[in-house]
Design a protein around this motif. Sequence first.
Motif, PDB file in Angstrom:
ATOM      1  N   HIS A  95     -10.280   4.767  -1.759  1.00 20.53           N
ATOM      2  CA  HIS A  95      -9.065   5.475  -1.365  1.00 20.53           C
ATOM      3  C   HIS A  95      -9.206   6.094   0.023  1.00 20.53           C
ATOM      4  CE1 HIS A  95      -7.894   5.175  -5.559  1.00 20.53           C
ATOM      5  NE2 HIS A  95      -9.032   5.746  -5.900  1.00 20.53           N
ATOM      6  N   ASP A  96      -8.046   6.413   0.586  1.00 15.24           N
ATOM      7  CA  ASP A  96      -8.000   7.194   1.813  1.00 15.24           C
ATOM      8  C   ASP A  96      -7.709   8.639   1.436  1.00 15.24           C
ATOM      9  OD1 ASP A  96      -7.955   5.265   4.330  1.00 15.24           O
ATOM     10  OD2 ASP A  96      -6.888   4.285   2.681  1.00 15.24           O
ATOM     11  N   HIS A  97      -8.353   9.553   2.148  1.00 12.58           N
ATOM     12  CA  HIS A  97      -8.219  10.986   1.880  1.00 12.58           C
ATOM     13  C   HIS A  97      -7.777  11.650   3.177  1.00 12.58           C
ATOM     14  CE1 HIS A  97     -10.401  10.162  -1.851  1.00 12.58           C
ATOM     15  NE2 HIS A  97     -11.137   9.366  -1.089  1.00 12.58           N
ATOM     16  N   ILE A  98      -6.705  12.421   3.095  1.00 11.76           N
ATOM     17  CA  ILE A  98      -6.133  13.047   4.273  1.00 11.76           C
ATOM     18  C   ILE A  98      -6.367  14.552   4.168  1.00 11.76           C
ATOM     19  CG2 ILE A  98      -4.096  13.213   5.743  1.00 11.76           C
ATOM     20  CD1 ILE A  98      -4.900  10.275   4.872  1.00 11.76           C
ATOM     21  N   PHE A  99      -7.111  15.099   5.110  1.00 11.23           N
ATOM     22  CA  PHE A  99      -7.341  16.541   5.148  1.00 11.23           C
ATOM     23  C   PHE A  99      -6.315  17.149   6.094  1.00 11.23           C
ATOM     24  CE2 PHE A  99     -11.230  14.835   3.544  1.00 11.23           C
ATOM     25  CZ  PHE A  99     -11.662  15.781   2.620  1.00 11.23           C
ATOM     26  N   VAL A 100      -5.510  18.048   5.558  1.00  8.77           N
ATOM     27  CA  VAL A 100      -4.442  18.697   6.315  1.00  8.77           C
ATOM     28  C   VAL A 100      -4.678  20.212   6.288  1.00  8.77           C
ATOM     29  CG1 VAL A 100      -2.777  16.853   5.829  1.00  8.77           C
ATOM     30  CG2 VAL A 100      -2.904  18.835   4.311  1.00  8.77           C
ATOM     31  N   PRO A 101      -4.180  20.923   7.288  1.00  8.64           N
ATOM     32  CA  PRO A 101      -4.329  22.388   7.246  1.00  8.64           C
ATOM     33  C   PRO A 101      -3.772  22.936   5.929  1.00  8.64           C
ATOM     34  CG  PRO A 101      -3.518  21.702   9.383  1.00  8.64           C
ATOM     35  CD  PRO A 101      -3.487  20.477   8.493  1.00  8.64           C
ATOM     36  N   ALA A 102      -4.501  23.863   5.326  1.00 12.19           N
ATOM     37  CA  ALA A 102      -4.126  24.395   4.009  1.00 12.19           C
ATOM     38  C   ALA A 102      -2.698  24.926   3.990  1.00 12.19           C
ATOM     39  CB  ALA A 102      -5.117  25.472   3.573  1.00 12.19           C
ATOM     40  N   ALA A 157      -3.648  15.478  10.777  1.00  9.36           N
ATOM     41  CA  ALA A 157      -4.222  14.684   9.695  1.00  9.36           C
ATOM     42  C   ALA A 157      -5.626  14.252  10.070  1.00  9.36           C
ATOM     43  CB  ALA A 157      -3.360  13.448   9.442  1.00  9.36           C
ATOM     44  N   ASN A 158      -6.595  14.650   9.272  1.00  8.10           N
ATOM     45  CA  ASN A 158      -7.970  14.212   9.429  1.00  8.10           C
ATOM     46  C   ASN A 158      -8.247  13.236   8.301  1.00  8.10           C
ATOM     47  OD1 ASN A 158      -9.059  16.087  11.633  1.00  8.10           O
ATOM     48  ND2 ASN A 158      -7.966  17.453  10.254  1.00  8.10           N
ATOM     49  N   VAL A 159      -8.319  11.968   8.638  1.00  7.57           N
ATOM     50  CA  VAL A 159      -8.383  10.897   7.640  1.00  7.57           C
ATOM     51  C   VAL A 159      -9.822  10.490   7.386  1.00  7.57           C
ATOM     52  CG1 VAL A 159      -7.629   8.560   7.062  1.00  7.57           C
ATOM     53  CG2 VAL A 159      -6.136  10.054   8.407  1.00  7.57           C
ATOM     54  N   ALA A 166     -10.291  -3.198   5.226  1.00  7.01           N
ATOM     55  CA  ALA A 166      -9.771  -4.074   6.285  1.00  7.01           C
ATOM     56  C   ALA A 166      -8.247  -3.977   6.418  1.00  7.01           C
ATOM     57  CB  ALA A 166     -10.175  -5.520   5.999  1.00  7.01           C
ATOM     58  N   ALA A 167      -7.616  -3.116   5.652  1.00  8.16           N
ATOM     59  CA  ALA A 167      -6.157  -2.954   5.735  1.00  8.16           C
ATOM     60  C   ALA A 167      -5.783  -2.402   7.109  1.00  8.16           C
ATOM     61  CB  ALA A 167      -5.670  -2.020   4.639  1.00  8.16           C
ATOM     62  N   VAL A 168      -4.650  -2.854   7.614  1.00  8.88           N
ATOM     63  CA  VAL A 168      -4.188  -2.445   8.943  1.00  8.88           C
ATOM     64  C   VAL A 168      -2.885  -1.661   8.817  1.00  8.88           C
ATOM     65  CG1 VAL A 168      -3.379  -3.279  11.193  1.00  8.88           C
ATOM     66  CG2 VAL A 168      -5.272  -4.441  10.036  1.00  8.88           C
ATOM     67  N   GLY A 169      -2.853  -0.463   9.394  1.00  7.53           N
ATOM     68  CA  GLY A 169      -1.605   0.278   9.521  1.00  7.53           C
ATOM     69  C   GLY A 169      -1.402   1.460   8.605  1.00  7.53           C
ATOM     70  N   LEU A 170      -2.180   1.582   7.540  1.00  5.93           N
ATOM     71  CA  LEU A 170      -1.967   2.685   6.607  1.00  5.93           C
ATOM     72  C   LEU A 170      -2.239   4.030   7.268  1.00  5.93           C
ATOM     73  CD1 LEU A 170      -1.199   3.657   3.783  1.00  5.93           C
ATOM     74  CD2 LEU A 170      -3.595   3.370   3.112  1.00  5.93           C
ATOM     75  N   THR A 171      -3.348   4.136   7.953  1.00  8.15           N
ATOM     76  CA  THR A 171      -3.670   5.388   8.641  1.00  8.15           C
ATOM     77  C   THR A 171      -2.593   5.723   9.666  1.00  8.15           C
ATOM     78  OG1 THR A 171      -6.041   5.041   8.321  1.00  8.15           O
ATOM     79  CG2 THR A 171      -5.393   6.560  10.075  1.00  8.15           C
ATOM     80  N   ALA A 172      -2.137   4.734  10.402  1.00 11.57           N
ATOM     81  CA  ALA A 172      -1.100   4.959  11.413  1.00 11.57           C
ATOM     82  C   ALA A 172       0.204   5.421  10.773  1.00 11.57           C
ATOM     83  CB  ALA A 172      -0.867   3.686  12.217  1.00 11.57           C
ATOM     84  N   LEU A 203       0.825  -1.213   0.000  1.00 11.88           N
ATOM     85  CA  LEU A 203       0.000   0.000   0.000  1.00 11.88           C
ATOM     86  C   LEU A 203       0.858   1.260   0.000  1.00 11.88           C
ATOM     87  CD1 LEU A 203      -2.810  -0.936   2.542  1.00 11.88           C
ATOM     88  CD2 LEU A 203      -3.149  -0.243   0.165  1.00 11.88           C
ATOM     89  N   ILE A 204       1.815   1.304   0.903  1.00 11.43           N
ATOM     90  CA  ILE A 204       2.637   2.511   1.026  1.00 11.43           C
ATOM     91  C   ILE A 204       3.521   2.694  -0.199  1.00 11.43           C
ATOM     92  CG2 ILE A 204       4.459   3.649   2.354  1.00 11.43           C
ATOM     93  CD1 ILE A 204       3.210   2.363   4.869  1.00 11.43           C
ATOM     94  N   ALA A 205       4.151   1.630  -0.664  1.00  7.61           N
ATOM     95  CA  ALA A 205       5.044   1.730  -1.822  1.00  7.61           C
ATOM     96  C   ALA A 205       4.310   2.143  -3.086  1.00  7.61           C
ATOM     97  CB  ALA A 205       5.762   0.393  -2.046  1.00  7.61           C
ATOM     98  N   SER A 206       3.053   1.741  -3.203  1.00  8.15           N
ATOM     99  CA  SER A 206       2.321   2.025  -4.443  1.00  8.15           C
ATOM    100  C   SER A 206       1.388   3.232  -4.352  1.00  8.15           C
ATOM    101  CB  SER A 206       1.544   0.790  -4.891  1.00  8.15           C
ATOM    102  OG  SER A 206       0.653   0.370  -3.894  1.00  8.15           O
ATOM    103  N   MET A 207       1.329   3.876  -3.189  1.00  6.86           N
ATOM    104  CA  MET A 207       0.442   5.045  -3.096  1.00  6.86           C
ATOM    105  C   MET A 207       1.059   6.220  -3.854  1.00  6.86           C
ATOM    106  SD  MET A 207       0.708   6.445   0.808  1.00  6.86           S
ATOM    107  CE  MET A 207       2.153   7.312   1.387  1.00  6.86           C
ATOM    108  N   THR A 208       0.184   6.963  -4.485  1.00  6.38           N
ATOM    109  CA  THR A 208       0.585   8.173  -5.205  1.00  6.38           C
ATOM    110  C   THR A 208      -0.238   9.318  -4.638  1.00  6.38           C
ATOM    111  OG1 THR A 208       0.902   6.811  -7.176  1.00  6.38           O
ATOM    112  CG2 THR A 208       0.866   9.189  -7.501  1.00  6.38           C
TER     113      THR A 208
END
Length: 135
Positions: free
Chosen positions: A110-117, A102-104, A83-89, A10-15
């Motif tokens: 997909h996972d969407h991360i909301f961060v301060p602008a 990070a507001n996930v 059901a994936a474990v650890g990506l958010t962490a 997951l981490i290696a292939s995320m863009t």
Amino acid sequence: MTGEKDLATLIASMTPVLSEHEYVFGTLSEGNESLLTKLQPIGTFHEQEGLTVIVLQSEAEKHHLHYHGLFKCITLNVHSSLAAVGLTAAVSTKLAQKNISANVVAAYYHDHIFVPADDAANALLCLQDLARSYL
């Protein structure tokens, strides 16, 4: 298709992709729900205190929705399993090391991360670095 569960894959292939839009989190209390269709939220969540909405800042301003903070969204662009474990962490830990909140939001694909602008560009670089570290 159920999505990937293996954390390293997951981490290696995320863009990570940074949205150009600015979003806010607001809430609609009882009697205010009629605003829902006008606001066109990209996300909602029912809480005891009211309905949380994630909307474009421009829509919030247009409809006088009270909010605190301005956020940008980074989509991880990897089909993660719910059901994936650890990506958010892993993502939140990497951002926390740079003092970025990070507001996930985990959606079906997909996972969407909301961060301060103000931190968005730095957050994107952090997540790109995280992905490269798993290659």
